[in-house]
Design a protein around this motif. Structure first.
Motif, PDB file in Angstrom:
ATOM      1  N   THR A  10      36.402  58.397  36.774  1.00  0.00           N
ATOM      2  CA  THR A  10      35.868  59.689  36.603  1.00  0.00           C
ATOM      3  C   THR A  10      36.872  61.026  36.705  1.00  0.00           C
ATOM      4  N   SER A  11      37.960  60.556  37.101  1.00  0.00           N
ATOM      5  CA  SER A  11      38.764  61.594  37.522  1.00  0.00           C
ATOM      6  C   SER A  11      40.392  61.299  37.170  1.00  0.00           C
ATOM      7  N   GLY A  12      41.369  62.314  36.933  1.00  0.00           N
ATOM      8  CA  GLY A  12      42.471  62.129  36.730  1.00  0.00           C
ATOM      9  C   GLY A  12      43.190  62.715  37.675  1.00  0.00           C
ATOM     10  N   GLU A  13      44.278  63.521  37.333  1.00  0.00           N
ATOM     11  CA  GLU A  13      45.154  64.566  38.024  1.00  0.00           C
ATOM     12  C   GLU A  13      44.241  65.469  38.866  1.00  0.00           C
ATOM     13  N   ASP A  14      43.255  65.517  38.619  1.00  0.00           N
ATOM     14  CA  ASP A  14      42.170  66.530  39.312  1.00  0.00           C
ATOM     15  C   ASP A  14      41.735  65.924  40.761  1.00  0.00           C
ATOM     16  N   ALA A  15      41.801  64.788  40.737  1.00  0.00           N
ATOM     17  CA  ALA A  15      41.470  64.131  41.920  1.00  0.00           C
ATOM     18  C   ALA A  15      42.323  62.756  42.233  1.00  0.00           C
ATOM     19  N   PRO A  16      43.236  63.099  42.310  1.00  0.00           N
ATOM     20  CA  PRO A  16      44.532  61.933  42.473  1.00  0.00           C
ATOM     21  C   PRO A  16      44.146  60.740  43.333  1.00  0.00           C
ATOM     22  N   GLU A  17      43.548  60.951  44.456  1.00  0.00           N
ATOM     23  CA  GLU A  17      43.470  59.845  45.506  1.00  0.00           C
ATOM     24  C   GLU A  17      42.222  59.020  44.756  1.00  0.00           C
ATOM     25  N   ARG A  18      41.284  59.610  44.243  1.00  0.00           N
ATOM     26  CA  ARG A  18      40.250  58.643  43.605  1.00  0.00           C
ATOM     27  C   ARG A  18      40.374  58.264  42.418  1.00  0.00           C
ATOM     28  N   CYS A  19      41.297  58.726  41.601  1.00  0.00           N
ATOM     29  CA  CYS A  19      41.829  58.299  40.390  1.00  0.00           C
ATOM     30  C   CYS A  19      42.680  56.838  40.633  1.00  0.00           C
ATOM     31  N   ASN A  20      43.528  57.048  41.730  1.00  0.00           N
ATOM     32  CA  ASN A  20      44.260  55.891  42.176  1.00  0.00           C
ATOM     33  C   ASN A  20      43.646  54.901  42.503  1.00  0.00           C
ATOM     34  N   GLN A  21      42.860  55.089  43.445  1.00  0.00           N
ATOM     35  CA  GLN A  21      41.726  53.972  43.867  1.00  0.00           C
ATOM     36  C   GLN A  21      41.270  52.997  42.788  1.00  0.00           C
ATOM     37  N   ALA A  22      40.670  53.680  41.869  1.00  0.00           N
ATOM     38  CA  ALA A  22      39.999  53.080  40.757  1.00  0.00           C
ATOM     39  C   ALA A  22      41.188  52.199  39.955  1.00  0.00           C
ATOM     40  N   PHE A  23      42.318  52.642  39.776  1.00  0.00           N
ATOM     41  CA  PHE A  23      43.445  51.979  39.059  1.00  0.00           C
ATOM     42  C   PHE A  23      43.843  50.980  40.094  1.00  0.00           C
ATOM     43  N   THR A  24      44.108  51.107  41.479  1.00  0.00           N
ATOM     44  CA  THR A  24      44.502  49.973  42.180  1.00  0.00           C
ATOM     45  C   THR A  24      43.563  48.888  42.243  1.00  0.00           C
ATOM     46  N   VAL A  25      42.235  49.214  42.532  1.00  0.00           N
ATOM     47  CA  VAL A  25      41.171  48.074  42.677  1.00  0.00           C
ATOM     48  C   VAL A  25      41.286  47.308  41.276  1.00  0.00           C
ATOM     49  N   ALA A  26      41.511  48.082  40.190  1.00  0.00           N
ATOM     50  CA  ALA A  26      41.307  47.443  38.864  1.00  0.00           C
ATOM     51  C   ALA A  26      42.551  46.315  38.657  1.00  0.00           C
ATOM     52  N   ALA A  27      43.742  47.018  39.151  1.00  0.00           N
ATOM     53  CA  ALA A  27      44.969  46.021  38.947  1.00  0.00           C
ATOM     54  C   ALA A  27      44.989  45.029  39.936  1.00  0.00           C
ATOM     55  N   ALA A  28      44.454  45.251  41.322  1.00  0.00           N
ATOM     56  CA  ALA A  28      44.429  43.953  42.144  1.00  0.00           C
ATOM     57  C   ALA A  28      43.246  42.889  41.694  1.00  0.00           C
ATOM     58  N   ALA A  29      42.447  43.252  41.042  1.00  0.00           N
ATOM     59  CA  ALA A  29      41.230  42.319  40.710  1.00  0.00           C
ATOM     60  C   ALA A  29      41.914  41.461  39.429  1.00  0.00           C
ATOM     61  N   ALA A  30      42.699  42.384  38.464  1.00  0.00           N
ATOM     62  CA  ALA A  30      43.165  41.492  37.134  1.00  0.00           C
ATOM     63  C   ALA A  30      44.304  40.752  37.765  1.00  0.00           C
ATOM     64  N   ALA A  31      45.068  41.037  38.782  1.00  0.00           N
ATOM     65  CA  ALA A  31      46.186  40.192  39.247  1.00  0.00           C
ATOM     66  C   ALA A  31      45.494  38.980  39.970  1.00  0.00           C
ATOM     67  N   SER A  32      44.349  39.001  40.521  1.00  0.00           N
ATOM     68  CA  SER A  32      43.728  37.935  41.086  1.00  0.00           C
ATOM     69  C   SER A  32      43.078  36.858  40.289  1.00  0.00           C
ATOM     70  N   GLY A  33      42.989  37.353  39.096  1.00  0.00           N
ATOM     71  CA  GLY A  33      42.290  36.620  37.850  1.00  0.00           C
ATOM     72  C   GLY A  33      40.822  37.057  37.632  1.00  0.00           C
ATOM     73  N   VAL A  34      40.126  38.121  38.235  1.00  0.00           N
ATOM     74  CA  VAL A  34      39.085  38.727  37.842  1.00  0.00           C
ATOM     75  C   VAL A  34      39.071  39.245  36.657  1.00  0.00           C
ATOM     76  N   GLU A  35      37.829  39.046  35.795  1.00  0.00           N
ATOM     77  CA  GLU A  35      37.772  39.687  34.448  1.00  0.00           C
ATOM     78  C   GLU A  35      37.516  41.063  34.930  1.00  0.00           C
ATOM     79  N   VAL A  36      38.362  41.886  34.493  1.00  0.00           N
ATOM     80  CA  VAL A  36      38.178  43.439  34.700  1.00  0.00           C
ATOM     81  C   VAL A  36      38.177  44.270  33.456  1.00  0.00           C
ATOM     82  N   SER A  37      37.477  45.177  33.626  1.00  0.00           N
ATOM     83  CA  SER A  37      37.199  46.228  32.435  1.00  0.00           C
ATOM     84  C   SER A  37      37.206  47.550  32.992  1.00  0.00           C
ATOM     85  N   LEU A  38      38.212  48.466  32.832  1.00  0.00           N
ATOM     86  CA  LEU A  38      38.285  49.547  33.323  1.00  0.00           C
ATOM     87  C   LEU A  38      38.073  50.850  32.280  1.00  0.00           C
ATOM     88  N   TRP A  39      37.109  51.489  32.634  1.00  0.00           N
ATOM     89  CA  TRP A  39      36.525  52.679  31.844  1.00  0.00           C
ATOM     90  C   TRP A  39      37.119  54.147  32.299  1.00  0.00           C
TER      91      TRP A  39
END
Length: 120
Positions: A10-39
């Motif tokens: 729900t945030s981008g450069e306005d809340a970088p840590e929260r934004c990065n956390q979402a992307f980090t979790v999504a990428a880790a899940a995708a790399a682990s073979g979990v079906e991921v949908s990032l909105w």
């Protein structure tokens, strides 16, 4: 039963840590073979525009463009319909493989059996 992870950023450069956390979790899940949908909603919508994730910087964090590439290679990335419209973005403005979809699609993904939704 296949497990799926639906993540809403729900945030981008306005809340970088929260934004990065979402992307980090999504990428880790995708790399682990979990079906991921990032909105991507709100200011995070801009990160689906070519070049924007390259400019995002957060000390001690993986580059956002690398995380986004990881999600795109193993999952799905969606920009919220209303968020795209407010920013005058169309699918032609977005990275290849990123779609635009609305709340009904998010609800369908988040409530299907085996799905876990996270909002950052």
């Amino acid at each position: 039963m296949n497990r799926a992870l639906v993540i809403k950023a729900t945030s981008g450069e306005d809340a970088p840590e929260r934004c990065n956390q979402a992307f980090t979790v999504a990428a880790a899940a995708a790399a682990s073979g979990v079906e991921v949908s990032l909105w991507l909603t709100g200011e995070a919508s801009w990160l689906a525009v070519p070049g924007r994730a390259d400019r995002f910087s957060l000390p001690h964090a993986a580059p956002l463009n690398d995380l986004l590439s990881g999600v795109l290679s193993g999952g799905r990335v969606t920009v919220c319909t209303q968020c795209a419209a407010r920013r005058e973005l169309t699918e032609a403005d977005l990275l290849e493989g990123v779609r635009i979809a609305g709340a009904p699609t998010f609800v369908e993904e988040a409530t299907r059996e085996g799905a876990q939704a996270l909002v950052y």
